[in-house]
Design a protein around this motif. Structure first.
Motif, PDB file in Angstrom:
ATOM      1  N   VAL A 120     -24.799  20.838  26.058  1.00 51.81           N
ATOM      2  CA  VAL A 120     -24.350  19.827  27.021  1.00 51.81           C
ATOM      3  C   VAL A 120     -24.062  20.551  28.329  1.00 51.81           C
ATOM      4  N   SER A 121     -24.525  19.976  29.446  1.00 51.44           N
ATOM      5  CA  SER A 121     -24.261  20.594  30.745  1.00 51.44           C
ATOM      6  C   SER A 121     -22.834  20.290  31.187  1.00 51.44           C
ATOM      7  N   LEU A 122     -22.326  21.096  32.105  1.00 49.78           N
ATOM      8  CA  LEU A 122     -20.975  20.891  32.622  1.00 49.78           C
ATOM      9  C   LEU A 122     -20.862  19.536  33.317  1.00 49.78           C
ATOM     10  N   HIS A 123     -21.898  19.156  34.072  1.00 48.18           N
ATOM     11  CA  HIS A 123     -21.896  17.868  34.771  1.00 48.18           C
ATOM     12  C   HIS A 123     -21.824  16.710  33.778  1.00 48.18           C
ATOM     13  N   ALA A 124     -22.614  16.778  32.723  1.00 49.06           N
ATOM     14  CA  ALA A 124     -22.614  15.715  31.716  1.00 49.06           C
ATOM     15  C   ALA A 124     -21.265  15.648  31.011  1.00 49.06           C
ATOM     16  N   ALA A 125     -20.648  16.788  30.783  1.00 50.55           N
ATOM     17  CA  ALA A 125     -19.345  16.810  30.122  1.00 50.55           C
ATOM     18  C   ALA A 125     -18.287  16.123  30.988  1.00 50.55           C
ATOM     19  N   PHE A 126     -18.335  16.346  32.288  1.00 51.73           N
ATOM     20  CA  PHE A 126     -17.384  15.685  33.185  1.00 51.73           C
ATOM     21  C   PHE A 126     -17.580  14.167  33.163  1.00 51.73           C
ATOM     22  N   LEU A 127     -18.814  13.721  33.163  1.00 53.02           N
ATOM     23  CA  LEU A 127     -19.085  12.287  33.113  1.00 53.02           C
ATOM     24  C   LEU A 127     -18.580  11.679  31.809  1.00 53.02           C
ATOM     25  N   PHE A 128     -18.809  12.387  30.727  1.00 52.64           N
ATOM     26  CA  PHE A 128     -18.367  11.904  29.417  1.00 52.64           C
ATOM     27  C   PHE A 128     -16.844  11.855  29.358  1.00 52.64           C
ATOM     28  N   PHE A 129     -16.197  12.845  29.931  1.00 50.64           N
ATOM     29  CA  PHE A 129     -14.740  12.852  30.016  1.00 50.64           C
ATOM     30  C   PHE A 129     -14.236  11.619  30.759  1.00 50.64           C
ATOM     31  N   GLY A 130     -14.884  11.286  31.880  1.00 49.10           N
ATOM     32  CA  GLY A 130     -14.485  10.124  32.661  1.00 49.10           C
ATOM     33  C   GLY A 130     -14.651   8.819  31.903  1.00 49.10           C
ATOM     34  N   LEU A 131     -15.737   8.692  31.166  1.00 45.08           N
ATOM     35  CA  LEU A 131     -15.994   7.476  30.393  1.00 45.08           C
ATOM     36  C   LEU A 131     -14.917   7.260  29.329  1.00 45.08           C
ATOM     37  N   GLN A 132     -14.584   8.319  28.605  1.00 46.00           N
ATOM     38  CA  GLN A 132     -13.557   8.194  27.567  1.00 46.00           C
ATOM     39  C   GLN A 132     -12.190   7.891  28.177  1.00 46.00           C
ATOM     40  N   SER A 133     -11.907   8.479  29.315  1.00 43.79           N
ATOM     41  CA  SER A 133     -10.633   8.239  29.992  1.00 43.79           C
ATOM     42  C   SER A 133     -10.492   6.781  30.414  1.00 43.79           C
ATOM     43  N   LEU A 134     -11.602   6.165  30.817  1.00 43.67           N
ATOM     44  CA  LEU A 134     -11.566   4.751  31.204  1.00 43.67           C
ATOM     45  C   LEU A 134     -11.214   3.860  30.022  1.00 43.67           C
ATOM     46  N   VAL A 135     -11.712   4.205  28.832  1.00 43.11           N
ATOM     47  CA  VAL A 135     -11.358   3.438  27.625  1.00 43.11           C
ATOM     48  C   VAL A 135      -9.859   3.570  27.365  1.00 43.11           C
ATOM     49  N   GLY A 136      -9.343   4.786  27.459  1.00 45.59           N
ATOM     50  CA  GLY A 136      -7.909   4.990  27.272  1.00 45.59           C
ATOM     51  C   GLY A 136      -7.085   4.240  28.301  1.00 45.59           C
ATOM     52  N   LEU A 137      -7.550   4.210  29.544  1.00 42.26           N
ATOM     53  CA  LEU A 137      -6.843   3.487  30.601  1.00 42.26           C
ATOM     54  C   LEU A 137      -6.813   1.991  30.316  1.00 42.26           C
ATOM     55  N   ALA A 138      -7.919   1.458  29.825  1.00 44.60           N
ATOM     56  CA  ALA A 138      -7.983   0.029  29.503  1.00 44.60           C
ATOM     57  C   ALA A 138      -6.957  -0.328  28.431  1.00 44.60           C
ATOM     58  N   VAL A 139      -6.790   0.541  27.442  1.00 45.98           N
ATOM     59  CA  VAL A 139      -5.780   0.312  26.403  1.00 45.98           C
ATOM     60  C   VAL A 139      -4.385   0.364  27.016  1.00 45.98           C
TER      61      VAL A 139
END
Length: 309
Positions: free
Chosen positions: A108-127
């Motif tokens: 996994v590239s560093l850029h892709a990892a940052f994007l994936f981190f952001g996506l998961q964080s948005l789910v947590g924020l919604a909760v």
């Protein structure tokens, strides 16, 4: 993209890999979905705090909150693990157990990892946004511990304490989502969950002691050394005392709640007797068994709420 490899501390039967396409496998590993023990240990203090609030108010369990905590724990465990892997990618490459993780292995590239981190964080924020304002502010406050944790192993022998502060925050959240405030009881439960986390993560760190010395990584496992069993035993004793005081504070240390606490105590004592500094595989099994220990305690609390309501 190459097919994901099974990691040393992953579940022995990663059924999720069989149900998903190969390109997703490295991301499942970044989120630790092949290692569900992480989100179990994150959600259990949430459930304890929620059940404690129900016992205090003599009301049924808040089932909607329990479900939201589960979703949030899975998402934020994944986000936290992804962030941790981003920060630790160079150290992970030097440790046998972690060198094949998606980032140090290049899957996994560093850029892709940052994007994936952001996506998961948005789910947590919604909760988080589904709770009351006090709980939203409280939940956001925990991010400080999450942010600094990956760096602590470089500067202190107590990174497990910072992990405990982050992983145990749910004990406060479970109470606050019901009350919209905090009192002494959830604070005691939170403190007990911190010492529980330090204890079980010290056991987990037994696996990496030799590699940690080479990589310059600090841990309570290295700090305690030959006194590790004694120190974990003391940490677990403090956990049991603080959780008992939390229940006493709301008049809840009786009936099924007492049985659950006693079962929790027996499990923790059993773990201490099985600690072996020379058995990394056994340490992993003991670490994972804390899911059962935490569920025993929660089951007792939950059962007592049915009688108290």
């Amino acid at each position: 993209m190459p097919r994901a490899v099974a990691l040393p501390d992953a579940a022995t039967d990663p059924w999720l890999f069989r149900l998903t396409p190969d390109f997703l496998h490295p991301y499942l590993q970044l989120a630790r979905l092949d290692r569900p023990i992480g989100w179990w240990l994150l959600v259990l203090p949430c459930w304890w705090g929620s059940a404690l609030a129900s016992l205090a108010t003599r009301t049924p369990l808040h089932y909607g909150h329990l479900l939201l905590f589960l979703i949030g724990a899975i998402a934020m465990r994944g986000a936290g693990s992804t962030y941790n892997d981003i920060v630790d990618r160079e150290i992970d490459a030097k440790v046998e157990r972690t060198r094949m993780r998606p980032l140090p292995s290049g899957r996994v590239s560093l850029h892709a990892a940052f994007l994936f981190f952001g996506l998961q964080s948005l789910v947590g924020l919604a909760v988080l946004l589904s709770f009351n304002v006090f709980s939203i502010v409280l939940g956001i406050s925990s991010l400080g511990f999450v942010a600094i944790y990956p760096f602590m192993k470089r500067i202190t022998s107590w990174p497990q304490a910072v992990l405990g502060c982050a992983f145990s925050w749910g004990a406060l959240m479970g109470w606050s989502t019901a009350y919209g405030s905090l009192t002494l009881a959830p604070l005691l439960l939170y403190a007990g969950a911190i010492t529980w986390t330090i204890g079980y993560d010290t056991i987990y760190a037994i696996q990496d002691i030799r590699d940690d010395v080479k990589a310059g990584v600090k841990s309570t496992a290295r700090l305690f050394g030959s006194r590790l069993r004694l120190c974990v035993g003391l940490l677990y004793t403090v956990t049991l005392c603080l959780s008992a005081l939390a229940l006493i504070g709301i008049g809840g240390l009786h009936g099924f709640a007492l049985l659950g606490w006693a079962g929790f105590a027996v499990h923790l004592c059993w773990q201490v007797t099985k600690i072996d500094l020379d058995d990394g595989a056994g340490a992993l099994r003991l670490f994972r068994s804390n899911r059962d220990a935490g569920l025993i305690f929660f089951a007792g609390l939950a059962a007592q709420t049915f009688l108290a309501a």
